[in-house]
Motif scaffolding. Sequence first.
Motif, short mmCIF file in Angstrom:
data_model
loop_
_atom_site.label_atom_id
_atom_site.label_comp_id
_atom_site.label_asym_id
_atom_site.label_seq_id
_atom_site.Cartn_x
_atom_site.Cartn_y
_atom_site.Cartn_z
N SER A 71 0.82 -1.20 0.00
CA SER A 71 0.00 0.00 0.00
C SER A 71 0.86 1.26 0.00
O SER A 71 0.60 2.21 -0.74
N LEU A 72 1.89 1.25 0.83
CA LEU A 72 2.79 2.41 0.88
C LEU A 72 3.53 2.61 -0.44
O LEU A 72 3.71 3.75 -0.90
N ALA A 73 3.97 1.50 -1.04
CA ALA A 73 4.68 1.61 -2.32
C ALA A 73 3.77 2.18 -3.40
O ALA A 73 4.15 3.07 -4.18
N GLY A 74 2.52 1.67 -3.47
CA GLY A 74 1.59 2.20 -4.48
C GLY A 74 1.25 3.65 -4.24
O GLY A 74 1.18 4.45 -5.19
N ALA A 108 -5.68 -6.15 -1.62
CA ALA A 108 -5.54 -5.62 -0.27
C ALA A 108 -4.80 -4.29 -0.26
O ALA A 108 -5.10 -3.40 0.54
N SER A 109 -3.82 -4.14 -1.17
CA SER A 109 -3.04 -2.90 -1.18
C SER A 109 -3.88 -1.72 -1.62
O SER A 109 -3.64 -0.59 -1.19
N LEU A 110 -4.87 -1.93 -2.49
CA LEU A 110 -5.70 -0.83 -2.96
C LEU A 110 -6.84 -0.54 -2.00
O LEU A 110 -7.10 0.61 -1.65
N LEU A 111 -7.51 -1.63 -1.55
CA LEU A 111 -8.71 -1.44 -0.73
C LEU A 111 -8.40 -1.06 0.70
O LEU A 111 -9.30 -0.73 1.47
N THR A 112 -7.12 -1.11 1.08
CA THR A 112 -6.75 -0.68 2.42
C THR A 112 -5.91 0.59 2.40
O THR A 112 -5.39 1.00 3.43
#
Length: 433
Positions: A71-74, A108-112
């Motif tokens: 999530s942080l990387a995106g 999970a990385s986008l929806l969180t």
Amino acid sequence: MTFMTSLTGLMRLFRPRTAAEGGLADGRPHPLLTVVAALIAVANLVDTGNLLMNGWFSLDDPRYALMGVCSLAGTACLVVATPFIGRTPYRAAHVVCGIWLVMCCVPASLLTSSWTLMLNVLLAIVVTAHGNVLAGQIAFDLCVLTPLVTGSIADVVHPDYLMVVLCAFIMVCLNAVMAVIVAASALRRRERDQWERDQRLRRDQVVHQLHDDVANRLSYVLLRLQRDERDDRGGRDGGRPDRDQEMVQDVRGALDSTRRAVHVLSGNEGADAAGAGVGDPADPSGESGGSVCDETSWDALRALVTAESARLERIGFTGTVVMPQSVPTGLGRADLTMAASFLKECFANIAKHADPERGYALGVSGRAEGIVVSLADTPKRAGAHGVDRDRPAEGASTGRGLAYYRDFAERRGGSLTIEEDAGNWSMTALLPC
């Protein structure tokens, strides 16, 4: 090869508009886009920092640690890419949409992640649609449907039946609206392109006809002055006032044609009627200073041939002209303006290059394919009539030259051939109407 051709055509279909077409210019900062993109990037950082402070994820659990890192990387990639929309709008918008789709593949990385990331992709979609509505529509569909599909597959999103139906209905409506916008835009672009082509064609026609009219008139005046000079030296000056009056009319006609062309080229179409009192606009012979771009009929073509042959006779040329009295079949409503200009060029070439003592023969006929013009004379010097002759002799220009009409005829399926043998020159031309 077929695949590459199809791919090239598809890429052209999604090509964004250039700055000349009303799009956004690359490499130049756009103040409004820059401010909006910067504010969104700041909102991303603020909300992401708030999530971190509130215990967004824990390093104790590897699953959540990986989710948080993704999530942080995106988020970091979007924060870096979004401000570039202010400088390279379309490229940066495509990059932002691409990062969003990559994050969709790891649900999970986008929806969180921070909800403000939706503002990044929304700005990117708007910019993409500004450059190409069809590309914007595709980007919108992908950016909305991809997280829904991947989230359902990964069992992260659990949409109920009503939500799926509502989302599908909204997407169908939006796609229909986008399709109408694309069709209207394409139609408007085609109409604009056609209008621009018509305007260029009209300007070219006016410029060429102006050049022909003025050049041929002044060339005729020069020939009359040379003949008068010879008559004066031989002690023959009978009819001099009539000749002077005729030359004055030619010069006035040339000036009138110039004024009309200037009005047309400057966009003052209504000003064409300002000089109506000078002469008949439908008269292609130029005796009355007619309009430089009016449609010519067969009767007007006959009047032109009669007037031009009388001109040649007044400066010492004798010749034979053969032209049907009645309108040939298929030419009743044809626009013969180009044929009239070509005949003027032929008569001007006779006056300039032919031997007056040997005469000339001109035949004009019509058929379904167009106007057929046959001309034969004896040049005063070899090669004087040549179709590729670009430099006029003795400083007298006689218009566009036969090369222009040969190119015109060949582009439209006609022809223009020239033969010169034993001092005799002949030409046969077919001008499509």
